[in-house]
Design a protein around this motif. Sequence first.
Motif, mmCIF file in Angstrom:
data_model
loop_
_atom_site.group_PDB
_atom_site.id
_atom_site.type_symbol
_atom_site.label_atom_id
_atom_site.label_comp_id
_atom_site.label_asym_id
_atom_site.label_seq_id
_atom_site.Cartn_x
_atom_site.Cartn_y
_atom_site.Cartn_z
ATOM 1 N N GLY A 37 14.658 -23.603 -15.075
ATOM 2 C CA GLY A 37 13.463 -24.140 -15.710
ATOM 3 C C GLY A 37 12.461 -24.730 -14.736
ATOM 4 N N VAL A 38 12.857 -24.947 -13.491
ATOM 5 C CA VAL A 38 11.928 -25.477 -12.491
ATOM 6 C C VAL A 38 11.133 -24.308 -11.926
ATOM 7 N N MET A 39 9.843 -24.375 -12.067
ATOM 8 C CA MET A 39 8.969 -23.290 -11.609
ATOM 9 C C MET A 39 8.271 -23.710 -10.321
ATOM 10 N N MET A 40 8.427 -22.898 -9.271
ATOM 11 C CA MET A 40 7.762 -23.162 -7.998
ATOM 12 C C MET A 40 7.126 -21.868 -7.526
ATOM 13 N N ASN A 41 5.935 -21.970 -6.994
ATOM 14 C CA ASN A 41 5.224 -20.806 -6.495
ATOM 15 C C ASN A 41 5.733 -20.492 -5.091
ATOM 16 N N THR A 42 6.594 -19.482 -4.985
ATOM 17 C CA THR A 42 7.191 -19.137 -3.696
ATOM 18 C C THR A 42 6.761 -17.770 -3.214
ATOM 19 N N GLY A 43 5.839 -17.138 -3.916
ATOM 20 C CA GLY A 43 5.388 -15.808 -3.516
ATOM 21 C C GLY A 43 6.445 -14.744 -3.706
ATOM 22 N N GLY A 44 7.325 -14.926 -4.672
ATOM 23 C CA GLY A 44 8.360 -13.946 -4.961
ATOM 24 C C GLY A 44 9.603 -14.081 -4.111
ATOM 25 N N ASP A 46 13.101 -15.878 -2.737
ATOM 26 C CA ASP A 46 14.139 -16.784 -3.248
ATOM 27 C C ASP A 46 13.965 -18.144 -2.592
ATOM 28 N N LEU A 47 14.297 -19.168 -3.320
ATOM 29 C CA LEU A 47 14.078 -20.533 -2.851
ATOM 30 C C LEU A 47 15.377 -21.316 -2.901
ATOM 31 N N VAL A 48 15.666 -22.046 -1.851
ATOM 32 C CA VAL A 48 16.763 -23.004 -1.850
ATOM 33 C C VAL A 48 16.195 -24.349 -1.447
ATOM 34 N N LEU A 49 16.845 -25.406 -1.882
ATOM 35 C CA LEU A 49 16.417 -26.772 -1.579
ATOM 36 C C LEU A 49 17.454 -27.443 -0.692
ATOM 37 N N LYS A 50 16.995 -28.224 0.260
ATOM 38 C CA LYS A 50 17.900 -28.977 1.132
ATOM 39 C C LYS A 50 17.892 -30.426 0.674
#
Length: 85
Positions: A37-44, A46-50
Amino acid sequence: MMVMSKLYNLNTRSIDFILAYPQDEIKTNIYLFPPAGVMMNTGGQDLVLKLKKNLYGLKDAGRTWWEHLASGLKEMGFKQCEADQ
């Protein structure tokens, strides 16, 4: 401790450290995927958080918080008893 305070007629207080764990810096690198449900604009991509701070429930959260608390108390002049070392 409660018995000793009663025997010596000492006043006692308790403290609930609600946000204790998130205040301590994390000592290992932990990465996670964003929650659903968290939406972030990453340009397509994959995103990971540290993680930068501890979270309640992490394996080392309690130990690292205890080390943080013990060092702060030592700086204030308190001494750790042998049983806690």
